[in-house]
Design a protein around this motif. Sequence first.
Motif, PDB file in Angstrom:
ATOM      1  N   PHE A   4       0.836  -1.199   0.000  1.00  0.00           N
ATOM      2  CA  PHE A   4       0.000   0.000   0.000  1.00  0.00           C
ATOM      3  C   PHE A   4       0.871   1.249   0.000  1.00  0.00           C
ATOM      4  CE2 PHE A   4      -2.186  -3.461   2.004  1.00  0.00           C
ATOM      5  CZ  PHE A   4      -3.463  -3.401   1.478  1.00  0.00           C
ATOM      6  N   GLU A   5       0.463   2.234  -0.812  1.00  0.00           N
ATOM      7  CA  GLU A   5       1.093   3.557  -0.728  1.00  0.00           C
ATOM      8  C   GLU A   5       0.456   4.324   0.419  1.00  0.00           C
ATOM      9  OE1 GLU A   5       1.162   6.041  -4.214  1.00  0.00           O
ATOM     10  OE2 GLU A   5       1.197   4.278  -5.498  1.00  0.00           O
ATOM     11  N   LEU A   6       1.282   5.091   1.115  1.00  0.00           N
ATOM     12  CA  LEU A   6       0.764   5.955   2.165  1.00  0.00           C
ATOM     13  C   LEU A   6       0.277   7.254   1.543  1.00  0.00           C
ATOM     14  CD1 LEU A   6       3.527   5.603   4.896  1.00  0.00           C
ATOM     15  CD2 LEU A   6       1.409   4.317   4.654  1.00  0.00           C
ATOM     16  N   GLU A 213       1.212  -5.100   3.866  1.00  0.00           N
ATOM     17  CA  GLU A 213      -0.029  -5.390   4.583  1.00  0.00           C
ATOM     18  C   GLU A 213       0.269  -5.648   6.065  1.00  0.00           C
ATOM     19  OE1 GLU A 213      -1.885  -8.912   3.039  1.00  0.00           O
ATOM     20  OE2 GLU A 213      -3.871  -8.246   3.680  1.00  0.00           O
ATOM     21  N   VAL A 216       0.428  -2.406   7.947  1.00  0.00           N
ATOM     22  CA  VAL A 216      -0.905  -1.828   8.192  1.00  0.00           C
ATOM     23  C   VAL A 216      -1.592  -2.569   9.337  1.00  0.00           C
ATOM     24  CG1 VAL A 216      -3.146  -1.294   7.161  1.00  0.00           C
ATOM     25  CG2 VAL A 216      -1.066  -1.160   5.759  1.00  0.00           C
ATOM     26  N   TYR A 229      -4.545   4.237   2.958  1.00  0.00           N
ATOM     27  CA  TYR A 229      -3.656   3.207   2.375  1.00  0.00           C
ATOM     28  C   TYR A 229      -4.198   2.844   1.003  1.00  0.00           C
ATOM     29  CZ  TYR A 229      -2.019   2.703   7.202  1.00  0.00           C
ATOM     30  OH  TYR A 229      -1.507   2.935   8.456  1.00  0.00           O
ATOM     31  N   ARG A 230      -3.440   3.200  -0.024  1.00  0.00           N
ATOM     32  CA  ARG A 230      -3.892   2.918  -1.394  1.00  0.00           C
ATOM     33  C   ARG A 230      -3.097   1.709  -1.911  1.00  0.00           C
ATOM     34  NH1 ARG A 230      -3.920   5.848  -7.007  1.00  0.00           N
ATOM     35  NH2 ARG A 230      -4.062   7.875  -6.019  1.00  0.00           N
ATOM     36  N   GLU A 231      -3.798   0.666  -2.263  1.00  0.00           N
ATOM     37  CA  GLU A 231      -3.082  -0.550  -2.681  1.00  0.00           C
ATOM     38  C   GLU A 231      -2.322  -0.310  -3.984  1.00  0.00           C
ATOM     39  OE1 GLU A 231      -5.266  -4.234  -2.620  1.00  0.00           O
ATOM     40  OE2 GLU A 231      -3.393  -5.354  -2.881  1.00  0.00           O
TER      41      GLU A 231
END
Length: 235
Positions: A4-6, A213, A216, A229-231
């Motif tokens: 995931f991108e922050l 993951e 997170v 959180y962008r996957e």
Amino acid sequence: MRYFELEEPEDPDSGQWSGEYRAKRRWYVPSQLCPRCEAWGGMQAYPSVDLSSLPDNEALASVWPQAPEEVARRMALVRPFVPPELPLEPGYSLGPLVGTARGHFGPVTVWPSWQVLVREDARDLLLGEGLQGIIPVRAELRTRRTKEQALYELEARPLAKLHPDCIDRAPPCPACGNGGFSLPPKRWLLRESVPPGLDLFGVEGTTRIVVSERFVDTVNRLGPSDVFYREITAE
Ligand SMILES: [Zn+2]
């Protein structure tokens, strides 16, 4: 493993946490002047690089653009302090964040999107659970609250690459060789560049920070953070 991108929360006023900080970094490689493409510099930061023992470090307090020869001179001073496998370019910033903070902070703070800070309990949990690639550096933020936990910035080393198929790269500048690309809205990682087992890393040529993951899931055990959180996939 999913990644995931922050990102900052879409609506900053909708967050649960009031914490905010104002800070700059202690040292910089200056940006570079070019007669053709004007001034340019990367935005990568290495908070763990400590130049306090460098005699000439006063000259490194400014990112103000300089001629290529001066950039090269200052870069040569800094290079021995940066792990040899990491890139060093004009505009890079070094050392801890120094400034002031106020309000209450959640487990993870992403503001702006290229800086990630964790509360002390989140740092301890990430390290205690054995997550990899976690390089915490205490942010030197003055606050009036004495009971507030310390904040640690996590160094995001630019180890992964975007997949070449999603990048529209401009031809490099004929004078200085500078050649960047703008962040593609639709993007994915080059699978073979994803550092195996690491739970946090940066992406070469961008300001993006990617977490696993597992990262997170671990920080969420401490309750909600104002982070989106962008996957991001890898191919
Ligand atoms: Zn140029």
